[in-house]
Write a protein that holds these residues in place. Sequence first.
Motif, PDB file in Angstrom:
ATOM      1  N   PHE A 164       0.975  -1.096   0.112  1.00 25.15           N
ATOM      2  CA  PHE A 164      -0.303   0.187  -0.252  1.00 25.15           C
ATOM      3  C   PHE A 164       0.651   1.695   0.105  1.00 25.15           C
ATOM      4  CE2 PHE A 164      -2.608   3.506   1.900  1.00 25.15           C
ATOM      5  CZ  PHE A 164      -3.548   3.027   1.375  1.00 25.15           C
ATOM      6  N   ASN A 165       1.847   1.181   1.338  1.00 26.24           N
ATOM      7  CA  ASN A 165       2.956   2.914   1.212  1.00 26.24           C
ATOM      8  C   ASN A 165       3.206   3.346  -0.823  1.00 26.24           C
ATOM      9  OD1 ASN A 165       1.737   1.576   2.965  1.00 26.24           O
ATOM     10  ND2 ASN A 165       4.402   1.667   4.289  1.00 26.24           N
ATOM     11  N   GLN A 166       3.627   2.169  -1.206  1.00 27.33           N
ATOM     12  CA  GLN A 166       3.885   2.399  -2.810  1.00 27.33           C
ATOM     13  C   GLN A 166       3.597   3.879  -3.424  1.00 27.33           C
ATOM     14  OE1 GLN A 166       7.755   1.943  -2.388  1.00 27.33           O
ATOM     15  NE2 GLN A 166       6.998   1.042  -0.429  1.00 27.33           N
ATOM     16  N   ASP A 167       1.874   3.353  -3.326  1.00 29.66           N
ATOM     17  CA  ASP A 167       1.036   4.017  -4.532  1.00 29.66           C
ATOM     18  C   ASP A 167       1.537   3.725  -5.712  1.00 29.66           C
ATOM     19  OD1 ASP A 167      -0.603   5.930  -4.746  1.00 29.66           O
ATOM     20  OD2 ASP A 167       0.960   7.648  -4.931  1.00 29.66           O
ATOM     21  N   ASN A 168       1.950   2.383  -6.237  1.00 29.00           N
ATOM     22  CA  ASN A 168       1.779   2.157  -7.489  1.00 29.00           C
ATOM     23  C   ASN A 168       0.439   1.459  -8.157  1.00 29.00           C
ATOM     24  OD1 ASN A 168       4.626   2.456  -7.302  1.00 29.00           O
ATOM     25  ND2 ASN A 168       5.637   1.175  -6.571  1.00 29.00           N
ATOM     26  N   ASN A 169      -0.389   1.781  -7.609  1.00 27.82           N
ATOM     27  CA  ASN A 169      -1.206   2.042  -8.775  1.00 27.82           C
ATOM     28  C   ASN A 169      -1.717   0.135  -8.982  1.00 27.82           C
ATOM     29  OD1 ASN A 169      -4.072   2.441 -10.073  1.00 27.82           O
ATOM     30  ND2 ASN A 169      -3.127   1.778 -11.999  1.00 27.82           N
ATOM     31  N   ASP A 170      -1.461  -1.071  -7.059  1.00 29.31           N
ATOM     32  CA  ASP A 170      -1.866  -2.207  -7.489  1.00 29.31           C
ATOM     33  C   ASP A 170      -2.448  -2.328  -6.156  1.00 29.31           C
ATOM     34  OD1 ASP A 170      -0.006  -1.241  -5.454  1.00 29.31           O
ATOM     35  OD2 ASP A 170       1.706  -2.780  -6.328  1.00 29.31           O
ATOM     36  N   ILE A 171      -3.076  -1.752  -5.714  1.00 26.30           N
ATOM     37  CA  ILE A 171      -4.279  -1.805  -4.425  1.00 26.30           C
ATOM     38  C   ILE A 171      -4.219  -0.697  -3.940  1.00 26.30           C
ATOM     39  CG2 ILE A 171      -2.041  -1.503  -2.615  1.00 26.30           C
ATOM     40  CD1 ILE A 171      -5.142  -4.179  -2.511  1.00 26.30           C
TER      41      ILE A 171
END
Length: 436
Positions: A267-274
């Motif tokens: 979630f923390n990475q903000d990579n549009n995967d969650i």
Amino acid sequence: MKKALVMLALFVLIIPAALFAAGAKEAVVDENAPVTVQYWTHEDPARTQLETELIAEFMAKHPNITVVRTTQSAVKQIELVQTAFAANQGPDMFNLPIENQYAYITNSRVAPVDYKAAGYANKQDLLDKYIPGVLDTVTLNGEVYGLPLELTNWSIYINKKVFRSAGLNPETDYPKTWEEMADISAKLVLRDGDILIRRGFDFRYPYYLTFFVPMVEQLGGDLLSADGKKAIIGDDAWIKALTFMKNWGPSGRNLGSPTYKNARNIFNQDNNDIAMAHTGLYQEGRIQKDNPAFFNSKEWMVVPFPVFKDAVRNVASCYYGHFFMVNADASPAVQKAAWKLSGFLLSHGEDYLTRGGNIIQPTKALFASDTLKNMPYSKVFIDDMNRSHMIYYGENSAQIQTLIRNAVESVMLSGVSPEKALATLRAAAQEVIDEQ
């Protein structure tokens, strides 16, 4: 084979302690003699930095006490502590999740709190400092056996940008029910064939006691009967919850699975995967550390744990505690030094909250503080905690959680019917309860 390993694990915990806990408080101790405290705890970079500073301060105030702090991953820590106690070489002071720690109390492997060493006038003074009921978890036969390092519950984190990318307004369209959670997740997911490259939400596998049992409770079921003698209460509730998980998984609506990476960890990475993750207040500190730009963007928010639309109980995700405990086999001098260290560390509750990874220590003072009230979304967590309860923490809790995991994952991944999974779960859980 699995049953044999479980029985071995239980056997090593019930080896009688060489020094019964109460004796440590009665022994005469030279508090100026050199002593070393071996302190084992789970990894947490923010807390490590804080505790390193606090321990240095503590040793400066107590030059005769040397503290050796050792860390492992949370899962590894559970295994190492059990192995060490089995060999009668357990750490002097340690903390684990209460569901993994409670058996050390019931099997006399840890010492009761030395109230004066820990900085309290007496037992009542200790109880008066904490919110009601928290210490019931570590109280047996009138003695308190642990001091809470942290009390943790989970709510739902939302990435607002992902919501908006699917035409949803995060402020109004966030899920209030589990049915909405599934429908909204279906709008948010992105797939490459059957592979999910973006999930809307996914569960905190394998912590089924924390999130799945409350879902069953919402529907009117229970893990155990009121007298604790019967396992898996309320067939309709369990079958409906298991059916929900079956429909969630790859053979249903394909919204998530235990086979994917933990949603909290990406979630923390903000990579549009969650889009949504189930985690605690501590996550805020981790977002700030891992991705300051995302933390400061105001593009994330926290909302309450959902309930089923026809819920009969308004129950949130369980909370759980990590408690400082002291080895009953340690010498009286080491026990006293360890309780001094515990009390000193826990006298810095606001530091743990602001600098130690957003850790909540359940003291009345901290819950009344502006420091906690001003933390982003702290009210969501406190309100969820007020409609929650402590996780099941019997000495067989690890076994029970594994059995629930087997049931849920069999319907999600192996095509087992909810009815058959329930029958298997009930029989196995009842056997565990009958053996205790």
